[in-house]
Design a protein around this motif. Structure first.
Motif, mmCIF file in Angstrom:
data_model
loop_
_atom_site.group_PDB
_atom_site.id
_atom_site.type_symbol
_atom_site.label_atom_id
_atom_site.label_comp_id
_atom_site.label_asym_id
_atom_site.label_seq_id
_atom_site.Cartn_x
_atom_site.Cartn_y
_atom_site.Cartn_z
ATOM 1 N N THR A 82 52.512 16.315 67.376
ATOM 2 C CA THR A 82 51.723 15.132 67.689
ATOM 3 C C THR A 82 52.631 13.920 67.658
ATOM 4 O O THR A 82 53.669 13.910 66.989
ATOM 5 N N GLY A 83 52.237 12.916 68.414
ATOM 6 C CA GLY A 83 53.042 11.711 68.447
ATOM 7 C C GLY A 83 52.426 10.656 69.331
ATOM 8 O O GLY A 83 51.231 10.686 69.620
ATOM 9 N N SER A 84 53.265 9.721 69.773
ATOM 10 C CA SER A 84 52.783 8.630 70.615
ATOM 11 C C SER A 84 53.807 8.328 71.700
ATOM 12 O O SER A 84 54.993 8.614 71.559
ATOM 13 N N THR A 85 53.303 7.750 72.779
ATOM 14 C CA THR A 85 54.165 7.351 73.883
ATOM 15 C C THR A 85 54.290 5.831 73.906
ATOM 16 O O THR A 85 53.431 5.108 73.403
ATOM 17 N N SER A 86 55.363 5.368 74.520
ATOM 18 C CA SER A 86 55.551 3.924 74.685
ATOM 19 C C SER A 86 55.930 3.607 76.131
ATOM 20 O O SER A 86 56.436 2.543 76.420
ATOM 21 N N GLY A 87 55.690 4.556 77.013
ATOM 22 C CA GLY A 87 56.010 4.380 78.424
ATOM 23 C C GLY A 87 56.260 5.734 79.057
ATOM 24 O O GLY A 87 55.869 6.767 78.524
ATOM 25 N N HIS A 88 56.931 5.721 80.182
ATOM 26 C CA HIS A 88 57.196 6.963 80.920
ATOM 27 C C HIS A 88 58.452 7.638 80.373
ATOM 28 O O HIS A 88 59.492 7.696 81.026
ATOM 29 N N ALA A 89 58.323 8.150 79.165
ATOM 30 C CA ALA A 89 59.403 8.862 78.482
ATOM 31 C C ALA A 89 58.746 9.853 77.531
ATOM 32 O O ALA A 89 57.547 9.755 77.259
ATOM 33 N N PRO A 90 59.492 10.828 77.031
ATOM 34 C CA PRO A 90 58.893 11.762 76.067
ATOM 35 C C PRO A 90 58.316 11.011 74.868
ATOM 36 O O PRO A 90 58.791 9.921 74.513
ATOM 37 N N PRO A 91 57.309 11.586 74.240
ATOM 38 C CA PRO A 91 56.713 10.912 73.077
ATOM 39 C C PRO A 91 57.653 10.882 71.885
ATOM 40 O O PRO A 91 58.589 11.678 71.786
ATOM 41 N N THR A 92 57.387 9.957 71.011
ATOM 42 C CA THR A 92 58.026 9.944 69.700
ATOM 43 C C THR A 92 57.123 10.759 68.794
ATOM 44 O O THR A 92 55.943 10.438 68.614
ATOM 45 N N PHE A 93 57.671 11.848 68.261
ATOM 46 C CA PHE A 93 56.853 12.744 67.456
ATOM 47 C C PHE A 93 56.729 12.245 66.024
ATOM 48 O O PHE A 93 57.666 11.679 65.459
ATOM 49 N N SER A 94 55.557 12.476 65.455
ATOM 50 C CA SER A 94 55.290 12.130 64.058
ATOM 51 C C SER A 94 56.044 13.099 63.156
ATOM 52 O O SER A 94 56.267 14.256 63.521
ATOM 53 N N SER A 95 56.388 12.629 61.961
ATOM 54 C CA SER A 95 57.074 13.527 61.016
ATOM 55 C C SER A 95 56.119 14.580 60.476
ATOM 56 O O SER A 95 56.537 15.646 60.053
#
Length: 164
Positions: A82-95
């Protein structure tokens, strides 16, 4: 005339009570309900995913600040992130994952899984009305997500709390 107006009123009321509790397009079939314990249970199937590919569900109107659940198939094993996106790039995954995989099965090119998610998913109220996005597939290269291979399918106004 009165009969016509009453029929129109009944039709309008029935439309107002419509709820979206499932999605089906191409390889992805999903349905969801709110369980008695207050979590969102998503039954997810993708019958077009190969080894070293990923599939996902995103919550939000566009790729900016979207919360995501990603299922990855590597070495013929399914994992969830799980994680979040900040644009058209892979998400930043939660620890720490905010979603749990239950009853997962991967065979051939098909994933069947139940995903359990809290209704307050990383700050997004999934019980309220949200836009959901379904990504069919994308490649994994050395375990890293590459861009998805088709445009995500968007479902507007999903009010999961109405799916009981």
């Amino acid at each position: 005339m009165l009969l016509h107006l009453s029929s129109l009123l009944i039709f309008t009321i029935s439309l107002a009570n419509c709820q979206t509790c499932s999605f089906s397009k191409s390889a992805v079939n999903a349905s969801w309900t709110v369980a008695q314990n207050g979590t969102l249970q998503i039954s997810y199937q993708n019958n077009g995913i190969s080894n070293n590919q990923w599939t996902a569900i995103g919550f939000g109107p566009d790729m900016y600040n979207q919360q995501v659940i990603v299922l990855m198939v590597q070495n013929n094993q399914v994992s969830i992130r799980t994680g979040s996106t900040s644009g058209h790039a892979p998400p930043t995954f939660s620890s720490q994952n905010s979603a749990n995989l239950q009853n997962v099965n991967y065979s051939g090119t098909t994933i069947n899984a139940t995903i359990s998610v809290p209704l307050n998913f990383n700050g997004v109220n999934l019980g309220g009305c949200q836009t959901w996005n379904f990504v069919q597939t994308g490649p994994l290269h050395n375990g890293q997500m590459e861009p998805h291979t088709s445009r995500p399918d968007q479902v507007n106004n999903v009010c999961a709390s109405q799916c009981v």
